[in-house]
Each structure stands twice: as C-alpha cells, then as structure tokens.
Design a protein around this motif. Structure first.
Motif, PDB file in Angstrom:
ATOM      1  N   GLU B 263      -3.368  -9.393   4.399  1.00 26.26           N
ATOM      2  CA  GLU B 263      -4.024  -8.107   4.139  1.00 26.26           C
ATOM      3  C   GLU B 263      -3.024  -7.044   3.704  1.00 26.26           C
ATOM      4  O   GLU B 263      -3.368  -6.123   2.989  1.00 26.26           O
ATOM      5  N   ARG B 265      -0.170  -7.496   1.993  1.00 27.66           N
ATOM      6  CA  ARG B 265       0.769  -7.798   0.915  1.00 27.66           C
ATOM      7  C   ARG B 265       0.631  -6.878  -0.294  1.00 27.66           C
ATOM      8  O   ARG B 265       1.600  -6.642  -0.989  1.00 27.66           O
ATOM      9  N   SER B 266      -0.567  -6.320  -0.485  1.00 31.26           N
ATOM     10  CA  SER B 266      -0.725  -5.389  -1.611  1.00 31.26           C
ATOM     11  C   SER B 266       0.085  -4.118  -1.386  1.00 31.26           C
ATOM     12  O   SER B 266       0.427  -3.424  -2.322  1.00 31.26           O
ATOM     13  N   TYR B 267       0.337  -3.806  -0.136  1.00 27.84           N
ATOM     14  CA  TYR B 267       1.012  -2.549   0.181  1.00 27.84           C
ATOM     15  C   TYR B 267       2.505  -2.733   0.389  1.00 27.84           C
ATOM     16  O   TYR B 267       3.194  -1.804   0.773  1.00 27.84           O
ATOM     17  N   PHE B 268       2.986  -3.947   0.148  1.00 21.91           N
ATOM     18  CA  PHE B 268       4.381  -4.254   0.441  1.00 21.91           C
ATOM     19  C   PHE B 268       5.367  -3.287  -0.224  1.00 21.91           C
ATOM     20  O   PHE B 268       6.331  -2.865   0.406  1.00 21.91           O
ATOM     21  N   PRO B 269       5.133  -2.883  -1.483  1.00 17.95           N
ATOM     22  CA  PRO B 269       6.121  -2.011  -2.114  1.00 17.95           C
ATOM     23  C   PRO B 269       6.362  -0.700  -1.364  1.00 17.95           C
ATOM     24  O   PRO B 269       7.467  -0.184  -1.384  1.00 17.95           O
ATOM     25  N   MET B 270       5.320  -0.156  -0.712  1.00 21.23           N
ATOM     26  CA  MET B 270       5.599   1.116  -0.036  1.00 21.23           C
ATOM     27  C   MET B 270       5.417   1.016   1.473  1.00 21.23           C
ATOM     28  O   MET B 270       5.684   1.975   2.159  1.00 21.23           O
TER      29      MET B 270
END
Lengths: 533, 310
Positions: B263, B265-270
């Motif tokens: 869930e 992983r889409s937000y990993f960059p920030m």
C-alpha cells in the motif's frame, strides 16, 4: 586465538610479525565478524540502494525535439477501438482514429470532424454529411460504406462491444449517397451528437480483410498512425502526413507502460519519459512541470436499495451523513479533488441540479438514523478494487473507516479489477455497497441514471421507482422540461440515496519543461495538441 | 549371546544419542551464549513473539483507524515528526508502529499455523511412504514430485483467486504448498531407520505399524524436522508478505508487513518510512529465524556436535 595472542604480544611491546601477516590476509576480519558489523554492513547496503534509486540525470539534449515519450499506467488490452472500454487504449487511439464528430476540449460541445454537417430531420432521424477526400492510413478512401460498417459492427450483439451502452439509442443507419448517411434513433435522442464523438470510424475493407489483425494494428483517419506495438514494451505512433486537417507539430510519440506510480514519476524525473499521466498529488513538488485539470471522474459508493440491510432508506442516509468528503478532498487528495455537489454531475451537464448540496458530515445524525433503522451491527459487505484510479484503495479504506466510526459494521472486500467489474454490473449479485468511479462521457444525466438507477441499467441496484421518468426524459425534446425531469430524479436519488457522491478528482500530468500542452477535461491525451520547445 | 547383548547396548546408546535433547536445556543455553549471533537472533525472536502476543496492550493506536488529516507524518526524529507517532503515519493517517506490531502478529500467526498444518500432513505422509514402501510410497512420492513441479507461488495465487482473498484462504493455500518438503525429508530420514535393528526389534515383538512409525521412528528423526520447521516458518512469512503485497493475502484494514509495503509503495519517494520499516521487520525476522534454525541444527544433531562455532 592467534589474534588474541598477538595483541598480548603487542601490548607487552613485543614484535608481532604474524599479526601483520594475518591482517594482510584478512583472516583477522573473518574471526571477528560480529553481528554488529553485519548489521552495519546491511545498513550501508540499504542506504546505497536508496541512494542509487535517487540518482540519474537528465537525458542528453536533443538538437531539435520532434518526438515525445509518454508514460501511461498500463498496456492497452487491444487496439480495436470499437471493442474494449479501455482508458489506457484511448490514451493512444484518440490520436489515431476519429469519429464523425469530435469533442471540443474547452466547451465540451461536439464539433464537426469526419462529418461536415449534421441535421435532425425528424425526431428520430439524423442526416450526416461526410467530409470528402479523407483517406485511411492505408490509403483507402473514407466514405459512407465505412460509416455504415462501423456503426453496424459496434451495435452487433454478437460482437459484444463494451461500448455498446453508449449507442443503444441508435436503431439503424442507412447510406444515402457516397458521402451522406442517415441515422434512425429509438425515440428522440437529444444527446445523439455527443454519442457520435465516441463512435470511431474504421475501414470496412481492412477489418473485413483481416478481422483478427484489428486487435493489434489500428487503421484510422487520424493525425497519427500506429507504427509499431511491441508487446510489453511500447506503442509508437507517427505523424500522418496525409492528414486532412491541421498537421500536428510532434512527429512521433512513444508510449511506455509503467504501472507503479512512483516508478512513472521517477522515469519522468530521470528524463526517460517526457510526460507521465496519473501523478499523485504528493509528487507534485518534485516534478519539473505539472498540469492539472478537473476531470470527469466522480467517485461514488453505490448502495443496495433492493436487497439486504441497506434496503432501508435510513441506512443509506446514515451512510451519506457519515462520510467526511472534505477530509477526503483536502487531506487524502491534498486538494486535488473537489467535493461532489450532492450528485455526480458538474454544472453544465444536462440535468445538473443546482439545488442539491453535499450531505453534511454529521456522525451524530448518522448514529441517530442507524438507531431509527433498528440496525444491530449486521455485517455490511463493501466491495472495492485497487489500482485502477488515483488513490482508489486509500479512498475505500478511508470511507470504510468513517462508516465504522458511525457504527456500521463494514467489511471491505477488495477484488481484482475484472472480478470487481463483474460484481458492479450484476444486479443479482449486488453487494450492500460497492465503490466505483463514474465518468459521464456525454455530459448528460441520462447516461448516469440509465446506468445506475434504471432497473435495466447494468450498474443499478435501485427499485423501479424512477424507470418511467428516466425513459420519458430520455426522449423529451423540450430542453427545459427535460432539465426539470432530471432535477426531480436527481433530488429523489439524493433523498432516498442510490449512492454516496464523494469527490471529483483532478487529473495530474507531470511533464518536462519543454512540453507545452493543456490537459483536457475529457481526459483525452491529445498528442496533436502538444508542442515541444 | 553376549556379543548380541553388547550390540543391543550399542544400538541403544546410538538411539538415545540421536534423540533431541530437550532435557539438556542447560547444555543448549550454554551453546547459545557462546554463539552470539544465535543469541541475538533468539532474543529478537522472543521479543517479536512477545510483542505480537501482547499487541493489544503494547500497540499505541488501533491498527485500522487513522486520522485522514494526519497523513504521511514522518518518524519522530525527522523534521516534522511528532512523538505521538514514533515511526510516523501512513497514507491514511494510521500509526506505522502500531501497524508493524499488529502486522507481526499476523505474520507469525500465518507462519506458524501454515507450517504446523503442512508439517502434520507432510510428516505423516512421509512416514507412511518411508515405512510402508511399495505402492504407497510410489503414489505419495509421485504426488510430492507433481506438486513440486508447479511453481509454489503461482499455485497459491490461483488458489486464492478461486477461493477469494482472506487470511483463512491464504493459510490453506500456503499449507497446500508447504507439505511436500516435510514429506520428502521425513521419508528420506525414515529410510535410514526402516531396515535398521530398531524397527526390526520392534516388529519382532509385534509392535503395530502406526506405533512403530510414531513411537520408534518419529522421535529419531525429530531434530532435523525441527530445523526444517523453523526454516519453513521463515519461508512462509516471506510468502505471506509477497501475497499480501500483491493484494491476495491479508485484506485491509488488517495490517500485515507485506500489505504495508504494497500500500505504501506509491508514496516511497516522499515517505520512505512506509516501506522501510515493514521491510526491515520482514528482513530481520526472516534472518533471525534462519540463524536460529542453523543453531538449532547444530545443537540438536549429534553428528554436528562440536562443529558449531565455539
């Protein structure tokens, strides 16, 4: 042991040749390989992996930019524009095929395209004059035969097109001359021109000659032609120099399929792609350039009004009061979503009811209504899916949590997209609640009510209370009267809710500085409207 | 006569020696303190087990409820973090620490239940195959071979797709895939005893086959099976994480380490903490289980006695 001895010798000032040798050989390290060291190593490894992920520079400068690489979430399921209802496919094919009419990106009104004129000759008949001298990409001329063929193909019940629902009102089509056709509609159909923008024209000879090839090789009349589709890799389209209309400036466009949102954003930042669709609001501050537009997609939770625990209108009202739309729009979507105005229409759609307001967020009221309904904590099935729309999974979980806080005993069931579709469009199997996004591509209330309210609608779990009115409004020619009827239906499905209207999300496109393009409300990714600096 | 008695005596010693030394706890603990890595691993596992069992008491927040207005708050030591959420909050404003604690409970529960089921079935069939021999053995081992021929993860995925996702179905799917390794190992071990004097003697005095299998053979092959058991728990924890990551395992809002990564992983960059903390939890648990099983095999297997790192 030997190392220890050496250390002792060293401490006492004695020479220790052996120690040095051991150190050179690295044996000492092996002996003292302690867990702390190992953990340190793993941390170093983890940090370096993260660092590696952040790296990557801009792609090399091109002398003159005439091609663009676009990252889209998924590979198209087919290239047959008439068969699947596939948003990923349309991102490509909107540049390759055309309909008789096209949608103006700003006014959302139909404008002439492959047709030059259209006239409503009687309440159930439309005559359409075709543009002359238009050629398909393979050189075949476009004429009335192609129109008749394309319309009949999509309406053929054996063909089972996913799109047939848009064209149900078309009864027949006849060739009048080489460049003139007549459409017969089932009753009068005020939104007929809008429907025509969705009906893409195909070449009769090509499709009949190789019916299977159509799935992979698309032949259209549009400003771009399909060059290659490497499965799993990319689709390339190239400017059609024989195009009848204005020539686009971008010469070739390559579509790449990158499913992970974060990877798509990283590819854009690293310069591997020039434009990426479906960016998360959280990425916005890190992207070189961002364009957003209020799209057509409204999220909603359809509730089962014909069966089960949600049949009681009080239950459905309680659910409407329990949802904090503002929190979803402002926090979950970081402001890149607007609270739906008590319906899933925007002002400007035919049938928009200006009197409706979003249900206020009022947990106490919800609890009260639950008590009145005599709800005793029975299990409520809430079906959802994840990954098709921006933050759909998060939205579902947030809604479920809000419902739980109001006292609903909600059980979320996440299905794969295909299974979810099957449940959504099956009245017999309608769950208590199901989450979906709805986009009204013809900007007409009929589309929504026919799908989600009318008992014959594929996505309806509502009693037949409004069937007659929906049917009457569909064929009503007086716009004011028609508007009035839709406002009444809108009010009724608001008071005795068929669904909870949630938010209207914005589409976020990330792009490189040198890409000039204004996103469109109708979500069409129009390469022919792009320019590169 | 005398020589025979002496031989029996030797056998008996041999037999005793090869049985697990559960009574020799002091010996084991001494071994453990010497093998530092195993000690740390063991302490870590005990800690995880304790925290998992006491999750309702230990976890600061509910795993399933969050505050949408408090989304993506970083861990306490980062800029913008607050001591209210030590490891930050996730994409729905839920406390990451609480979700890791509850997720550990799920991972361990699934891991143990699956392996207990798989071991029970696998060991029984393996014993049966090894002891009975003949057609029984051929049929059972063919079943094992056939099932090994299918990629395990794929079978589990199909299983869950057909039955529908959820913890119970996940356990069934993973157990269905896990029994073969126990069967194969048990059968191989049984073969070393099948024609030995131990079984011969038992048969000679008329002990029933089932009793021979469970009372006379099983205890002798127990220690390598224990090692395998621990290793399999580690493997199943990874498998559960993978399935949950793909969305076919634990269903939201219940927490699971794999699901958290999936869930988040889409937000990993920030928001690195959404992925890194559950990832570290998985990695450390699996690593610790591997070290522990390694140590277990050295202390329980008489053949390896003295070979472990002093």
């Amino acid at each position: 042991m030997s190392a220890g001895n050496c250390r002792e010798q060293q401490n006492t000032g004695g020479k220790c040749v052996r120690m040095r040798m051991i150190k050179i050989n690295g044996r000492d390290n092996v002996k003292k390989f302690k867990p702390a060291l190992m953990i340190l190593m793993i941390l170093v490894l983890a940090v370096s992996l993260v660092a590696a992920g952040c790296g990557g520079g801009d792609s090399k400068q091109q002398a003159q930019r005439d091609s663009i690489t676009i990252a889209i979430p998924n590979e198209p399921s087919s290239m047959d524009v008439q068969f699947p209802d596939d948003g990923n496919m349309r991102l490509i094919t909107e540049n390759v095929t055309e309909g008789l009419l096209a949608m103006d990106g700003k006014s959302l009104k139909p404008v002439p395209c492959l047709a030059t004129e259209y006239k409503n000759t009687s309440s159930t008949s439309w005559t359409v004059k075709l543009r002359e001298g238009v050629k398909f990409h393979n050189g075949n001329p476009f004429n009335a035969d192609d129109v008749v063929f394309s319309v009949k193909r999509i309406l053929d019940p054996n063909f089972k097109s996913d799109l047939v629902g848009y064209f149900q009102s078309i009864k027949d089509v006849k060739k009048i001359g080489d460049y003139e056709v007549e459409f017969i509609t089932d009753g009068s159909d005020p939104s007929f021109p809008t429907r025509l923008t969705l009906l893409k024209m195909m070449d009769k000879e090509t499709v009949e000659g190789a019916p299977d090839k159509v799935k992979t090789e698309l032949v259209g009349t549009g400003p771009y032609k399909q060059v290659v589709w490497e499965r799993g890799q990319n689709v390339v389209i190239e400017r059609n120099d024989q195009y009848w209309g204005a020539k686009p400036t971008v010469k070739t466009a390559k579509y790449r399929f990158i499913e992970e949102d974060a990877t798509r954003a990283a590819a854009l930042k690293a310069g591997e792609v020039d434009l990426a669709t479906n960016m998360l609001p959280e990425y916005v501050k890190d992207l070189p350039k961002v364009k957003t537009i209020e799209g057509l997609e409204f999220s909603l939770v359809r509730m089962n009004a014909i069966r089960g625990i949600m049949k009681d209108p009080k239950m459905r009202q309680a659910a409407s009061y329990a949802i904090n739309n503002e929190a979803i729009a402002q926090s979950l979507y970081q402001g890149y979503a607007a609270v739906a105005p008590g319906q899933v229409f925007k002002p400007g759609y035919a049938g928009f009811n200006a009197n409706l307001k979003p249900y206020p967020y009022d947990v106490n009221k919800a609890k009260e209504l639950l008590k009145e309904a005599g709800y005793k904590g029975e299990k409520i099935e809430f079906v959802g899916e994840r990954g098709r729309w921006l933050k759909d999974g998060e939205q579902i979980e947030t809604i479920a949590q809000m419902l739980r806080e109001a006292g609903f005993n909600v059980e979320v069931k996440m299905l794969s997209f295909q299974n979810w579709l099957r449940v959504l469009f099956n009245r017999e199997q309608a769950p208590d609640m199901i989450f979906t996004f709805h986009s009204n591509d013809i900007f007409d209330a009929d589309r929504t009510f026919s799908t989600y309210v009318h008992t014959k609608g594929p996505g309806s779990s509502y009693p037949d209370t409004h069937d007659k009115k929906i049917e009457a409004a569909r064929v009503e020619l007086d716009p004011a009267k028609r508007q009035q009827m839709y406002e009444e239906i809108g009010q009724a499905v608001y008071d005795d809710p068929a669904w909870i209207s949630l938010v209207n999300i914005k589409d976020i496109y990330g792009m490189k500085d040198y890409v000039e393009w204004e996103p469109r409300q109708d979500m069409r990714l129009t390469v022919y409207e792009m320019t590169l600096k | 006569m005398e020589s025979k008695a002496a031989a029996a005596c030797v056998y008996e010693d041999e037999i005793r020696d090869s049985r697990p030394r559960f009574y020799a706890l002091r010996y084991m603990s001494r071994k453990m303190v010497k093998d530092r890595l195993a000690l740390y691993a063991f302490i870590f596992l005990v800690l995880v087990l304790f925290v998992s069992i006491a999750a309702p008491l230990v976890s600061p927040y509910d795993q399933a409820t969050g505050d949408v207005w408090e989304r993506l708050k970083p861990p306490v030591w980062s800029e913008g973090g607050s001591p209210e959420h030590l490891l930050g909050t996730d994409q729905q404003g839920r406390d990451v620490l609480s979700r890791i604690i509850w997720g550990g409970r799920v991972s361990l529960r699934v891991g143990f239940i699956v392996v207990v089921l798989a071991a029970a079935v696998g060991v029984f069939l393996g014993l049966l195959a090894g002891y009975a021999g003949g057609k029984t053995e051929i049929i059972i081992m063919q079943m094992v071979d056939i099932q090994f021929a299918f990629p395990g993860m794929l079978v589990a995925l199909v299983f869950v797709m057909v039955l529908g996702p959820g913890e119970f179905n996940l356990i069934l799917a993973l157990a269905f895939n896990g029994w073969m390794v126990f069967a194969r190992m048990a059968r191989g071990l049984v073969l070393t005893y099948r024609n030995g004097p131990l079984v011969e003697a038992a048969e000679a005095i008329g002990v029933k086959p089932l009793k021979i299998m469970f009372r006379h053979i099983l205890p002798n092959i127990f220690s390598p099976l224990m090692t395998l058991f621990v290793l399999e728990v580690a493997r199943i924890i990874l498998a559960e994480a993978t399935m949950s990551f793909l969305g076919y395992g634990i269903q939201p809002p219940t927490s699971s380490w794999g699901l958290m990564i999936g869930e988040g992983r889409s937000y990993f960059p920030m928001a690195w903490w959404l992925v890194v903390f559950p990832g570290v939890a998985i990695a450390l648990s699996v690593w610790a289980l591997n070290i522990f099983s390694n140590w277990l095999s050295t202390v329980m297997d008489p053949l390896q006695k003295g070979q472990s790192a002093e």
